[in-house]
Every structure is written in structure tokens, then in C-alpha cells.
Design a protein around this motif. Sequence first.
Motif, PDB file in Angstrom:
ATOM      1  N   ALA A 220      14.937   2.014   9.449  1.00 27.96           N
ATOM      2  CA  ALA A 220      13.956   0.433   9.309  1.00 27.96           C
ATOM      3  C   ALA A 220      14.619  -0.224   7.877  1.00 27.96           C
ATOM      4  CB  ALA A 220      12.417   1.167   9.018  1.00 27.96           C
TER       5      ALA A 220
ATOM      6  N   THR B 223      17.638  -2.106   8.913  1.00 29.22           N
ATOM      7  CA  THR B 223      17.639  -3.218   9.733  1.00 29.22           C
ATOM      8  C   THR B 223      16.949  -4.368   8.965  1.00 29.22           C
ATOM      9  OG1 THR B 223      17.096  -1.826  11.470  1.00 29.22           O
ATOM     10  CG2 THR B 223      16.187  -3.748  11.808  1.00 29.22           C
TER      11      THR B 223
ATOM     12  N   GLN C 204       7.280  -5.933  11.749  1.00 28.31           N
ATOM     13  CA  GLN C 204       7.740  -5.851  13.173  1.00 28.31           C
ATOM     14  C   GLN C 204       9.103  -5.418  13.333  1.00 28.31           C
ATOM     15  OE1 GLN C 204       6.559  -8.992  15.647  1.00 28.31           O
ATOM     16  NE2 GLN C 204       7.654  -8.040  17.447  1.00 28.31           N
ATOM     17  N   THR C 205      10.143  -6.002  12.729  1.00 26.33           N
ATOM     18  CA  THR C 205      11.337  -5.598  12.870  1.00 26.33           C
ATOM     19  C   THR C 205      11.645  -4.240  12.338  1.00 26.33           C
ATOM     20  OG1 THR C 205      11.958  -8.312  12.134  1.00 26.33           O
ATOM     21  CG2 THR C 205      13.773  -6.126  12.050  1.00 26.33           C
TER      22      THR C 205
ATOM     23  N   ALA D  66      10.919   2.971  15.278  1.00 24.90           N
ATOM     24  CA  ALA D  66      10.818   3.579  16.506  1.00 24.90           C
ATOM     25  C   ALA D  66      11.766   3.714  17.365  1.00 24.90           C
ATOM     26  CB  ALA D  66       9.634   2.654  17.486  1.00 24.90           C
ATOM     27  N   ARG D  67      12.897   3.046  17.309  1.00 28.99           N
ATOM     28  CA  ARG D  67      14.041   3.259  18.192  1.00 28.99           C
ATOM     29  C   ARG D  67      14.976   4.529  17.658  1.00 28.99           C
ATOM     30  NH1 ARG D  67      14.675  -2.392  17.704  1.00 28.99           N
ATOM     31  NH2 ARG D  67      16.373  -1.945  15.886  1.00 28.99           N
TER      32      ARG D  67
ATOM     33  N   ARG E 229       5.625   8.861  16.066  1.00 25.15           N
ATOM     34  CA  ARG E 229       6.819   9.900  16.254  1.00 25.15           C
ATOM     35  C   ARG E 229       6.143  11.356  16.148  1.00 25.15           C
ATOM     36  NH1 ARG E 229      11.947   7.556  15.973  1.00 25.15           N
ATOM     37  NH2 ARG E 229      12.640   9.611  15.057  1.00 25.15           N
TER      38      ARG E 229
ATOM     39  N   GLN F 167       6.790 -10.874  10.684  1.00 30.46           N
ATOM     40  CA  GLN F 167       8.203 -10.802  11.588  1.00 30.46           C
ATOM     41  C   GLN F 167       9.007  -9.442  10.976  1.00 30.46           C
ATOM     42  OE1 GLN F 167      10.792 -14.129  11.276  1.00 30.46           O
ATOM     43  NE2 GLN F 167      12.270 -12.896  12.175  1.00 30.46           N
TER      44      GLN F 167
ATOM     45  N   ALA G   4       3.811   4.363  12.424  1.00 31.06           N
ATOM     46  CA  ALA G   4       4.932   4.380  13.389  1.00 31.06           C
ATOM     47  C   ALA G   4       5.731   5.877  13.387  1.00 31.06           C
ATOM     48  CB  ALA G   4       6.018   3.566  13.157  1.00 31.06           C
TER      49      ALA G   4
ATOM     50  N   VAL H 256       9.036  -1.972  11.909  1.00 35.09           N
ATOM     51  CA  VAL H 256       8.545  -0.810  12.799  1.00 35.09           C
ATOM     52  C   VAL H 256       9.264  -0.587  14.055  1.00 35.09           C
ATOM     53  CG1 VAL H 256       6.474  -0.440  14.096  1.00 35.09           C
ATOM     54  CG2 VAL H 256       6.131  -1.078  11.729  1.00 35.09           C
ATOM     55  N   GLU H 257       9.948  -1.583  14.705  1.00 33.54           N
ATOM     56  CA  GLU H 257      10.737  -1.354  16.063  1.00 33.54           C
ATOM     57  C   GLU H 257      11.864  -0.692  15.561  1.00 33.54           C
ATOM     58  OE1 GLU H 257       9.212  -5.500  18.041  1.00 33.54           O
ATOM     59  OE2 GLU H 257      11.163  -5.334  17.525  1.00 33.54           O
ATOM     60  N   ALA H 258      12.760  -0.731  14.417  1.00 35.76           N
ATOM     61  CA  ALA H 258      13.876  -0.100  14.101  1.00 35.76           C
ATOM     62  C   ALA H 258      13.311   1.432  13.849  1.00 35.76           C
ATOM     63  CB  ALA H 258      14.589  -0.575  12.856  1.00 35.76           C
TER      64      ALA H 258
END
Lengths: 188, 188
Positions: free
Chosen positions: A86, A89, A64-65, A71-72, A137, A61, A133, A67-69
Motif C-alpha cells: 500500500a 503504491t 482508495q489507492t 487488498a491486491r 484479509r 483517492q 482492509a 486500500v486497493e493495493a
Amino acid sequence: MGRWEPNTEQRFLVAAIELFGEIGFERTTVAAIAQRAGLTARTFFRYFDDKREVLFKGSEQLQQTMVEALARAPLDAAPLEAIGAALATAGEFFNDERRPFARIRYAVVAANPELHERELIKMATLSGALAQALRARGVEEPDASLAAEAGIAVFRIAFAQWVSEAETRGYGEIAVESLARLRKLTAR
Amino acid sequence: MGRWEPNTEQRFLVAAIELFGEIGFERTTVAAIAQRAGLTARTFFRYFDDKREVLFKGSEQLQQTMVEALARAPLDAAPLEAIGAALATAGEFFNDERRPFARIRYAVVAANPELHERELIKMATLSGALAQALRARGVEEPDASLAAEAGIAVFRIAFAQWVSEAETRGYGEIAVESLARLRKLTAR
């Protein structure tokens, strides 16, 4: 206890970490964890493979948190800025509610070579995911891996500080400060 | 073979790494290593605890070399400059003679989870030793640990590049370039 008890996992987590803190990881049995939680060992094994699993349950978790940050982050953000996003976050994951748990966990992992190894593997996996990640980009190698590894360095140092006894600042704040510290250390 | 054969250890090393490269780490036995070296298994165990040990024999020497270089850096050198001196010195350890061995070793370690774990522990130990050497120079925490971890990030990325197929530059040169790359990545 009912099969659908919503906070069953959380009750096991709290019971386990209390026992790890009180009598040590080695001496804590799954039976004792279940008893403390007011649940059965059978139920424990529906949530965790073993008592070690209790300490690493949130790893995916967290990854994932982060990696998503990453990517955003804005597309024109430099690699280390995206890593910084990241890290910030991760502060949502490592919140104040989690800190007492994290403090005991940190001591338990540090004292047990086998758990320490698993922690190192977790960190290497997180580093690899962040590098991946970054490559997604458009960051090329070796910069992607170098930025990810530098990010992990900051992550670990910030974590050690966050769980230290007198520390009251949140993880995100400490991580941002640690990243600034790394920037200063590496500046000519 | 004579007990005082001066290059016995080296012969085992070469034989082992050849076999690891040819038939893989798992399938290589100590008996086969000894046979290839023209020595006995009994002699092998005077030099190594097991075949895994062959891959990690130089770790302490590398660490000592790097810690000494760090300690020798000018007293007014910034933490990351002192780390840079340690990285450059690792180039004396990772010389061209060692590169073919290092290439096979890298592939073997990457393919075997247990060896990969041990490699991660080795890196964590090296990081701790560099941080300790920085503290001995008066660098305070968390800067000492942060600089050491950043140094390990550079160390690993440079190593991966050094053993890559087309690479001809020496380790020291690649490490210095990787450190410059990190400085650029972390610059605002």
C-alpha cells in the motif's frame, strides 16, 4: 470560462497553492484564487466547498489507492508486507509532478492548527481504512490496527522526507526505505 | 466548600465523569457537575477552563512521566527499548483506580468528533515530545520520529485494550505485550 473546461479543477488547485505559498493560507481569498485561475468564484464553489477543501481534495483517492493495493497483495503476504504494498503504491499518487504542490501544502498545513487537526483526522481515517482492509484479509485484532498504525507512522515520516528541500527520490522508494528502517528499529 | 479542600479537583473529576457516563457529554453542564460534586460552578472554573478540560487534565502529567522515563533509560538502550520504558511507566499513570474513569472517558471521546480531534492532537504532541527526548539521547532523524510514532501506535492499541470491558491486566503489562507484538509483526 466554459462549464466543460476539462482542467478547471487543476487550474484552481495550481492558483490556490501558488497563492498559499506567496501570501499565506489565511490571506488568500476564494476571489483571489479565481482571479489567478482566470475563472470565477462561482465556478470555484462547483469544485470545492471552501479554500481548505483545496488542500484535502485528493484524500479519498489516496485512501482508495492504498486500500486497493493492500487488498491486491498476495494472500500469503504478512500484514506488514501488505502494508508495504500500500505504501509503495502511494508513490504513484505522490509523483514528481505533485511534489512542488505537496511541499507548499505541507508548510501550509504545519503552520495552521486547524488544518493540522484536519490532517490528523485524515491520517486516523486512513489508518482505520487500512486496518479494516487487513481484517478483510483475515488479520485479527489487535494485529490489524497495530500494523495499520505502524504503516501510518512510516507513511508520515516518508512524506516529511519526500517534501524536504533536498530530497530527489520518489515517495515509493522513500516509503520502502522507511519501512525497512522501522523493521530495523524494532528488531531485537 | 473551603478554598483549600485538598481533593476538590478529584471531586469535580468524579462528578463530571459520572455525569458524562449517565447522560452524555453534550448534555452535562458545569452547573450539574458542581451540584453533583457538592461544590459551586465558580469553584469549578478555578480548576478547569470548561467541561472538556476535565477529560484532558492529566495529559501534561502523562507526557512528563513518559518523557522522564525515556530519559532515564540506560544510555546504551536502543531507541525502541527506551520507548518501551516510557510505555511501561505509563502503567503507573493508568492504574486500576483510574480504569473506570478511563473507560467512560474513552467512550465519550470516541463518540464526540471535537473531543476525538483534541485526542489526536494530544497524541501528536506526545509523539513529538518522545521524538525530542530520543534526539536528546543522540538518536538521529528520521529514526527518532519513526520510533516515537511506532511507540504511539503501541500506546494507542494498548490503551484501547486496557479499557475494553473484559480486560483485567494492567496497562504496563498490555503495553509491553503490544510492543512485543509490533516487534513480531515487523520481523522478516
